[in-house]
Design an enzyme around this catalytic site. Structure first.
Site, short mmCIF file in Angstrom:
data_model
loop_
_atom_site.label_atom_id
_atom_site.label_comp_id
_atom_site.label_asym_id
_atom_site.label_seq_id
_atom_site.Cartn_x
_atom_site.Cartn_y
_atom_site.Cartn_z
N TRP A 463 0.80 -1.23 0.00
CA TRP A 463 0.00 0.00 0.00
C TRP A 463 0.83 1.28 0.00
CZ3 TRP A 463 -0.49 -4.22 3.17
CH2 TRP A 463 -1.59 -5.05 2.91
N ASP A 464 2.15 1.18 -0.19
CA ASP A 464 3.02 2.37 -0.11
C ASP A 464 2.92 3.02 1.26
OD1 ASP A 464 4.78 4.40 -0.84
OD2 ASP A 464 3.21 5.64 -1.68
N MET A 465 2.97 2.20 2.31
CA MET A 465 2.90 2.70 3.68
C MET A 465 4.30 2.84 4.29
SD MET A 465 -0.14 3.48 4.61
CE MET A 465 -1.74 3.38 3.81
N LYS A 491 2.08 5.93 8.73
CA LYS A 491 1.00 6.32 7.83
C LYS A 491 -0.31 5.64 8.20
CE LYS A 491 3.53 7.40 3.54
NZ LYS A 491 3.66 7.04 2.11
N ASN A 583 -2.32 6.57 1.22
CA ASN A 583 -0.86 6.62 1.30
C ASN A 583 -0.34 8.01 1.63
OD1 ASN A 583 -1.22 7.81 -1.26
ND2 ASN A 583 0.69 6.94 -2.01
#
Length: 784
Positions: A463-465, A491, A583
């Site tokens: 998740w682009d965390m 995040k 994100n």
């Protein structure tokens, strides 16, 4: 009346068609019913105005009952459900004509009921806020705030502890309202036509001696007189434009004090006789380190702005050395490097989702005086930290650390917040080592670069965390005694509190079940960690969809029901996935501020949903790609491209109901959130500049002072604000000439006056006012 009839009929038709679509997705029946009623009203307007009014009045009553059922007595959800329909009562009930004049008698009770409901919404407590107070007790009388004089600000977070805490006390809750602008400086570095969308001012100045040092988006370093804001010198790194960069920013420079002196001893900047970049290089005693967006590290003399000839190659170090892939614009540093233990440690940002084969996320330590490589830690090869050999290359696309690190010199450890391996939404390319260190905080030996411990915050992150925030270090009173603590927000909304010597959790970390299902060849973790201290929101529901009108709210509901969403950590999909928190993060690089005396924290949690969609590339026409983190990114070498962006209505407002942004205070001894209030207004978002406090998004960070005042801008309205740390109430605000998406700082000038300074230049991704300002404030005379 024909026009009015057509208007009702058109609105009714739109609601009916959209409502039927929503029903097929399993959504609410209301909109289809509303469409039928408005179509009928449109027909009746021409035939029997009284019947039209009676039917419409009944519709309003039904809509009100439905609205309260869905959202309770919450003003903004009610307003968007009822507002447009109430406005339509004006032409319908006040219009003249021979038929049905008695229908006008319905207008008074309808608007009377509206007024009553409005009054109730103002009386009923806002369920989104928490009212309370943080303790004023001094828990630690002599806390470690780093080796920084009280009047100075020597590192990005003031010291390498990353606390964003100043021991200054002149400004208090009692006198902060008398702050006024002391001076303003314009750097001259403005966003150009060839710049990428996310060209942003995110810098926090350093204050050394009586000079301020600021970097700009295009990697100029500006030295200013701390009393007056007068320019002392400017160094321009002459970074060329590059369309493949995802970010064009600089969050700060780093400082090395003169040899033999501690950081508590200062130097004084002097004016250069010509632009600093044209000055000949020189042997430097003290040094500033500037990371650039074309992947260089430059050492600069603080007094003159000349490059330091003793460091690397005439003051410049090429950070692309030994990279496995060297695409222009794919690797660069946006955050200041860490100077500790005789080394300057540099990490960097790797473009998300542009290519499977990208530069490494390696973290490298260089001798602070010579630039000699002392060690390198690459999460792709985590055990081999000896300097890389000639002809060797680092691991491809390994997880990087694009934010700011912290250090504890007594323990000999540096703490790096870690990102993910690109592509972010595709996990099949990752090695076991990369899986272990991605989306975590890792403690590295300052001497050798070896891993002391790691704590991961998401397993198999899809998740682009990335861990975005600098860890904050303080000594924390616990039931088992004083522990060296590390506090890092994420995040996804967790705030992890760890023992920084061992990595063991001080507040419990539990594993929670996570949604399953993903594309062939990949997997999703069955559980995800959660900290006992967290700011995670409740899951989204259809009833929480929003919009400026019922029409775009309907479209948001259709989008919501069309997307894959099983709660937080719903895996990416070709259907399209709702990612919440998005994100952008509950917390981002602005991090939090901690008070080591009171052992409390101040943060700015945000709640914005994003969407993520995997696009099979075989036979697909992707259109324009790789224009930033949002939009369609190619993932060159992968079977899927990815499309990402905020979850917005057709009118460009968030699809989820407000509030979207808060300020919050928590006790770090108990892990309890004591207060949480909506933050910011829509003044700079709406066509009519009305400062309605809705709780808006933002990006940036806070600074706490011992005087009990917190300073922060960050929100998407152009204000710097002061808050009472104890209860979170806003005490003061000042209008900024541009967006304040940077973290402020505070210091004493040569006259002993406490100053507050913020860089205001706006943020390309969130659309705040662009500028190039540095603004300073101080109390009116005799107000200390």
């Amino acid at each position: 009346m024909i026009i009015l009839s057509i208007l009702f009929a058109l609105i009714g038709l739109a609601l009916l068609l959209g409502g039927v679509w929503l029903i097929t997705l399993g959504g609410s029946l209301y909109y289809a019913i509303a469409g039928v009623v408005l179509l009928a009203v449109g027909v009746l307007i021409k035939k029997n105005r009284c019947a039209a009014r009676l039917l419409y009045a009944a519709f309003l009553v039904g809509t009100l009952i439905w609205s309260i059922y869905e959202s309770g007595f919450d003003w903004w959800p009610l307003a968007t459900r009822m507002g447009m329909f109430l406005i339509l009562t004006i032409p319908l009930f006040i219009s003249t004509g021979t038929k049905g004049k008695g229908g006008n008698k319905l207008l008074l009770p309808i608007w009377g009921a509206t007024a009553a409901i409005t009054l109730i919404t103002l009386i009923v407590p806002d369920s989104s806020t928490v009212s309370g107070t943080l303790s004023n007790e001094t828990v630690s009388a002599n806390p470690d705030t780093g080796d920084v004089p009280a009047d100075s600000w020597l590192s990005y977070g003031r010291s390498n502890l990353g606390q964003r805490y100043s021991p200054l006390t002149q400004i208090t809750p009692d006198n902060v309202e008398t702050l006024e602008q002391a001076w303003q400086y314009r750097t001259g570095d403005l966003k150009g036509p060839k710049d990428v969308g996310e060209t942003t001012y995110e810098a926090t100045p350093l204050k050394i001696g009586n000079a301020l040092y600021i970097c700009t988006p295009h990697n100029w370093v500006v030295a200013l007189d701390a009393d007056t804001g007068e320019k002392l010198w400017v160094y321009n790194a002459k970074v060329p434009a590059e369309s493949q960069r995802q970010h064009q920013t600089c969050r700060g420079v780093s400082y090395l004090p003169p040899a033999g002196l501690s950081t508590s001893e200062s130097i004084v900047a002097v004016k250069a006789s010509r632009p600093a970049e044209n000055m000949p290089s020189m042997q430097c005693d003290a040094q500033l380190f500037l990371p650039t967006s074309d992947a260089r590290l430059i050492a600069i003399d603080p007094e003159t702005g000349a490059r330091c000839s003793n460091f690397a190659k005439d003051g410049e170090l090429d950070l692309m050395h030994s990279m496995p892939f060297k695409q222009a614009g794919y690797y660069y540093s946006t955050s200041p490097p860490l100077v500790a233990g005789g080394v300057v440690i540099v990490a960097g940002s790797v473009n998300d989702n542009y290519a499977v084969n990208a530069p490494s996320g390696v973290i490298r330590a260089y001798d602070v005086k010579t630039g000699e490589l002392k060690w390198n830690w690459d999460s792709g090869h985590p055990d081999d930290t000896a300097p890389i050999g000639e002809g060797e290359v680092y691991a491809t696309s390994s997880p990087n650390s694009w934010s700011t690190a912290s250090a504890d010199p007594a323990l000999g450890l540096a703490y790096f917040p870690m990102g993910n391996r690109t592509p972010d939404q595709l996990g099949m390319y990752r090695t076991p080592a990369e899986e272990k260190y991605a989306t975590s905080v890792v403690a590295l030996s300052l001497e050798t670069g070896q891993v002391e411990w790691v704590q991961q915050f998401i397993h198999h992150d899809l998740w682009d965390m990335d861990t975005p925030a600098q860890p904050s270090l303080l000594d924390l009173d616990t039931d088992s005694g004083v522990q060296p603590a590390l506090v890092v927000p994420t995040k996804q909304g967790d705030v992890y509190v760890l023992n920084r010597a061992t990595g063991e959790p001080i507040f419990p970390i539990t594993e929670k079940p996570a949604p399953q299902g993903t594309i062939p060849g990949d997997f999703s973790s069955p559980t995800q960690p959660e900290s006992a201290l967290n700011f995670k929101p409740e899951p989204l529901t259809e009833a929480k969809m929003w919009g400026a009108t019922p029409l775009d709210q309907l479209m948001c509901r259709i989008q919501f029901k069309s997307l894959k969403y099983d709660g937080q950590y719903t895996p990416p999909s070709t259907q399209g996935t709702l990612v919440y928190p998005g994100n952008f993060g509950v917390f981002n690089w602005g991090s939090i501020a901690v008070d080591p005396k009171r052992q409390v924290m101040f943060g700015m949690p945000l709640y914005l949903a994003f969407t993520s969609k995997l696009i099979p590339k075989e036979g697909a026409a992707l259109g324009e790609t790789n224009t930033g983190e949002q939009g369609v990114n190619e993932n060159a070498g992968a079977d899927y491209a990815v499309q990402m962006g905020p979850f917005l209505s057709p009118l460009g407002v968030p699809c989820q109901q407000p509030p979207w942004g808060f300020v919050a205070g928590a006790d770090l001894r108990t892990g309890k959130i004591e207060w949480m209030h909506k933050n910011g207004t829509v003044e700079d978002l709406s066509p009519i500049p009305v400062p309605i406090k809705m709780g808006v998004p933002g990006i940036g960070g806070p600074v706490i002072t011992e005087g009990g005042v917190v300073f922060m801008a960050a929100a998407v309205d152009d204000y710097l604000r002061a808050y009472n740390l104890t209860d979170g109430k806003q005490l003061w605000e000042a209008r900024l000439p541009a967006g304040g998406q940077a973290t402020p700082m505070t210091y004493l000038n040569s006259k002993g006056e406490q100053m507050v300074v913020i860089v205001a230049g706006g943020h390309g991704s969130i659309g705040t006012t662009i500028g190039d300002y540095v603004v300073a404030y101080k109390l009116k005379p005799n107000q200390e």
